[in-house]
Write a protein that holds these residues in place. Structure first.
Motif, PDB file in Angstrom:
ATOM      1  N   THR A 110       2.914  12.122  -2.633  1.00 47.46           N
ATOM      2  CA  THR A 110       2.199  10.892  -2.946  1.00 47.46           C
ATOM      3  C   THR A 110       2.342  10.574  -4.428  1.00 47.46           C
ATOM      4  OG1 THR A 110       0.574  11.310  -1.213  1.00 47.46           O
ATOM      5  CG2 THR A 110      -0.037   9.723  -2.914  1.00 47.46           C
ATOM      6  N   LEU A 168       0.829  -1.206   0.000  1.00 45.24           N
ATOM      7  CA  LEU A 168       0.000   0.000   0.000  1.00 45.24           C
ATOM      8  C   LEU A 168       0.865   1.257   0.000  1.00 45.24           C
ATOM      9  CD1 LEU A 168      -2.789  -1.017   2.555  1.00 45.24           C
ATOM     10  CD2 LEU A 168      -3.073  -0.652   0.091  1.00 45.24           C
ATOM     11  N   LYS A 199       1.113   9.173  -7.716  1.00 41.58           N
ATOM     12  CA  LYS A 199      -0.216   8.944  -8.264  1.00 41.58           C
ATOM     13  C   LYS A 199      -0.232   7.628  -9.050  1.00 41.58           C
ATOM     14  CE  LYS A 199      -1.765  12.901  -6.746  1.00 41.58           C
ATOM     15  NZ  LYS A 199      -2.770  12.972  -5.674  1.00 41.58           N
ATOM     16  N   ARG A 200      -0.751   6.579  -8.410  1.00 44.85           N
ATOM     17  CA  ARG A 200      -0.865   5.288  -9.063  1.00 44.85           C
ATOM     18  C   ARG A 200      -2.200   4.659  -8.712  1.00 44.85           C
ATOM     19  NH1 ARG A 200       4.131   1.567  -7.658  1.00 44.85           N
ATOM     20  NH2 ARG A 200       2.954   0.188  -9.055  1.00 44.85           N
ATOM     21  N   LYS A 201      -2.717   3.883  -9.630  1.00 42.34           N
ATOM     22  CA  LYS A 201      -3.971   3.195  -9.387  1.00 42.34           C
ATOM     23  C   LYS A 201      -3.750   2.098  -8.351  1.00 42.34           C
ATOM     24  CE  LYS A 201      -7.665   0.559 -11.623  1.00 42.34           C
ATOM     25  NZ  LYS A 201      -8.155  -0.023 -12.896  1.00 42.34           N
ATOM     26  N   VAL A 202      -4.588   2.084  -7.308  1.00 40.34           N
ATOM     27  CA  VAL A 202      -4.442   1.120  -6.230  1.00 40.34           C
ATOM     28  C   VAL A 202      -5.103  -0.200  -6.622  1.00 40.34           C
ATOM     29  CG1 VAL A 202      -4.963   0.604  -3.823  1.00 40.34           C
ATOM     30  CG2 VAL A 202      -4.394   2.945  -4.507  1.00 40.34           C
ATOM     31  N   LEU A 214       1.621   2.441  -3.309  1.00 36.75           N
ATOM     32  CA  LEU A 214       0.461   2.759  -4.143  1.00 36.75           C
ATOM     33  C   LEU A 214      -0.318   3.992  -3.693  1.00 36.75           C
ATOM     34  CD1 LEU A 214      -0.986  -0.873  -4.592  1.00 36.75           C
ATOM     35  CD2 LEU A 214       0.463   0.397  -6.183  1.00 36.75           C
ATOM     36  N   THR A 215      -0.203   4.371  -2.415  1.00 43.90           N
ATOM     37  CA  THR A 215      -1.048   5.450  -1.917  1.00 43.90           C
ATOM     38  C   THR A 215      -0.302   6.294  -0.882  1.00 43.90           C
ATOM     39  OG1 THR A 215      -3.248   5.915  -0.991  1.00 43.90           O
ATOM     40  CG2 THR A 215      -2.051   4.030  -0.076  1.00 43.90           C
ATOM     41  N   ASN A 216      -1.034   7.172  -0.176  1.00 43.86           N
ATOM     42  CA  ASN A 216      -0.447   8.145   0.737  1.00 43.86           C
ATOM     43  C   ASN A 216       0.178   7.469   1.958  1.00 43.86           C
ATOM     44  OD1 ASN A 216      -0.402  10.162   3.001  1.00 43.86           O
ATOM     45  ND2 ASN A 216      -1.105  11.493   1.369  1.00 43.86           N
TER      46      ASN A 216
END
Length: 560
Positions: A202, A81, A204-207, A84-86
């Motif tokens: 962060t 995660l 920017k990628r699709k989780v 992929l995200t913050n």
């Protein structure tokens, strides 16, 4: 280029000041302190906790392994995660989960309830274990990260070995339930500090979460751990149940590997194992995990049940272990950052760890405390020189876009080694103690079935035992605890080989965020060049000629 002209990269010109690093780092260190404290603060008081809740040696082991298992299984998921995200929000979420689990664990009315809430604690601790080191890579370049990894190692040492001391004091004064509340204010403080000071861009990628892979890994590891815990007690090691559980665990983990090879965003990318630094670091991490977790847990039993000490005293008597980890992690971290040289110190550390474990395998209930202190200090020094530096060199060697999952994977295997190691040690300890006590009672002419549960692995209260039987119990625990330290020696020898074979890469001078920016800039440059009609090969040649290209900086030999 001759070997005389090869230099480790100098610190980057745009490097952050020490204050700019230390302010957000303080929140990260608080978070890691909370994570480690969850696993260790109750270890010195577990004999009393399990006795109050009416548990057995199996329950004793599971209160520990439940947290370690939850931490282990969740660590790679948190790490994925993070890519992929913050990351900041993930750290804060893991802190909140931990606080809730801690509060509920303090309210437990049975061993089963305590185990369940410790699982919740472990889920939050898994996030902190994975994410703190990822965030450090975002704000500190590898060349400078050594000294801060030393601080992180020191914090982990204080929490890992100092936790039992704190837990003993709390148990003897306010009661054991406050062991679960003590970490809450640290977690709240960490939340506040991180909210104000930690600023991480962060990506920017699709989780896309690999739920199937996560479920298969969790099921496989859990089934393996359950087998290790129950075998030899509830059923024989070679029984049908044992065979079924082992085969089931192997099939689940094999299915997990197949899944990880096929999915778009695997929890643990199998491509990481093509990186020699990564898989060798994983091998070394396993023995470190066994030494780190097993030591803090079973040393408390040794001090209380083989030496007759109180929870507070048993915590105080582990200070030499704290000192060894604290001094070696800070000093070696500073040396690595100043010189860029790391491998020789890690080899020495792995040797010290092996020697320390072997020496701990010689202790008995009447061994001089000064000798026990010396053995603990040697073992602690080895752990401090190796533990955090394994993460550092992996972060330095992998694609910066996989920093999260690579760091978490090393922590995963370290926790897995510790979890399985504690389960194996607990099972062996229980069987060994039962055997030694039963044989000793027969020699004394006492019927083992008339001793109130001593022959079945119950945790004894030494103060209620007659003199000869008390001496017998102390001798049994002293010998059994020593035997389980010897179990870890072969793993420690393997870690020496693994560390000696690690590629001697120079430490880079850019943070993971700066490396990612460079990679993205390279992609833009190549695309623009292709549009303009230039050949891709020429662009690659130009990229190779850059003095500080992240990919090649990591591959440069270490300065001798």
């Amino acid at each position: 280029m001759s070997s005389q002209t090869i230099e480790a990269p100098a610190p980057a010109e745009g490097a952050k000041t020490r204050r700019q690093v230390l302010v957000p780092l303080s929140g990260l260190l608080l978070g890691m302190f909370v994570a480690m404290l969850a696993s260790t603060v109750v270890s010195s008081s577990l004999p009393k906790i399990i006795s109050d809740l009416g548990g057995t040696q199996s329950g004793y082991t599971w209160v520990v392994t439940a947290t370690l298992l939850a931490t282990t299984v969740s660590t790679p998921i948190w790490g994925k995660l993070a890519d992929l995200t913050n990351r900041k929000r993930l750290i804060q979420l893991s802190l909140i989960i931990f606080v809730v689990g801690s509060g509920l664990a303090g309210l437990a009315q049975s061993t089963e309830m305590l185990i369940f809430f410790r699982v919740l604690q472990g889920l939050g601790a898994g996030g902190l274990t994975a994410l703190v080191q990822v965030a450090m890579a975002d704000i500190i370049p590898p060349r400078e990260r050594g000294r801060y990894m030393g601080l992180l190692g020191a914090v982990m040492a204080v929490a890992t070995v100092g936790g039992p001391l704190l837990g003993g004091v709390i148990t003897d004064s306010a009661g054991w339930r406050w062991n679960f509340y003590i970490a809450v204010p640290f977690a709240v403080a960490a939340l506040i500090v991180l909210q104000r000071t930690l600023h991480i861009p962060t990506q920017k990628r699709k989780v896309t979460i690999d739920y199937l892979g996560a479920a298969l890994i969790a099921a496989g590891v859990s089934l393996l751990l359950i087998w290790v815990t129950l075998a030899g007690n509830d059923f024989e090691w070679g029984s049908v149940q044992s065979i079924a559980m082992v085969v089931g665990a192997v099939l689940l983990l094999a299915a997990a590997v197949v899944t990880e090879l096929k999915v778009k965003e695997p929890i643990i990318p199998m491509t990481l194992f093509k990186n020699r630094t990564f898989w060798l670091a994983v091998i070394a991490s396993i023995s470190v995990g066994v030494a780190m977790f097993g030591t803090s847990i079973f040393l408390s039993q040794y001090m209380q049940l083989a030496r007759g000490k109180t929870p507070t005293e048993s915590g105080l008597l582990t200070i030499p272990m704290i000192a060894g980890v604290l001094v070696s992690s800070i000093v070696i971290g500073q040396v690595i950052s100043r010189t860029g040289v790391w491998k020789r110190y890690m080899v020495v550390g792995s040797v010290l760890l092996t020697i320390g474990l072997a020496l701990m395998g010689t202790i008995r209930y009447d061994t001089s405390f000064w000798l026990v202190f010396l053995y603990m200090f040697i073992m602690g020094s080895g752990v401090g020189m190796v533990m955090q530096n394994l993460v550092l060199i992996v972060q330095n060697a992998v694609d910066p876009r996989q920093i999260g999952v690579a760091s978490a994977s090393v922590a995963f295997f370290r926790s897995l080694g510790g979890t399985i190691g504690v389960a194996v040690m607990g099972a062996v300890l229980g069987n060994r103690i039962t055997s030694l006590i039963a044989d000793g009672l027969l020699k004394l002419g006492v019927d083992p079935s008339q001793t109130g549960g001593l022959e079945s692995g119950g945790i004894p209260d030494l103060s209620t035992l007659p003199g000869p039987i008390r001496t017998l119990v102390e001798s049994a625990y002293g010998e059994a605890v020593a035997d389980i330290f010897l179990l870890a020696v072969p793993l420690a020898l393997l870690s020496i080989v693994a560390i000696a074979l690690l590629p001697n890469r120079a430490l880079g001078t850019k943070t993971s965020q700066e490396q990612i920016a460079d990679l993205e800039q390279t992609v833009v440059t190549v695309s623009a060049a292709e549009i303009a009609g230039e050949s891709t090969e020429k662009i690659r040649d130009d990229e190779d000629a850059r003095p500080h290209a992240p990919r090649h900086a990591e591959e440069a030999p270490e300065r001798r």
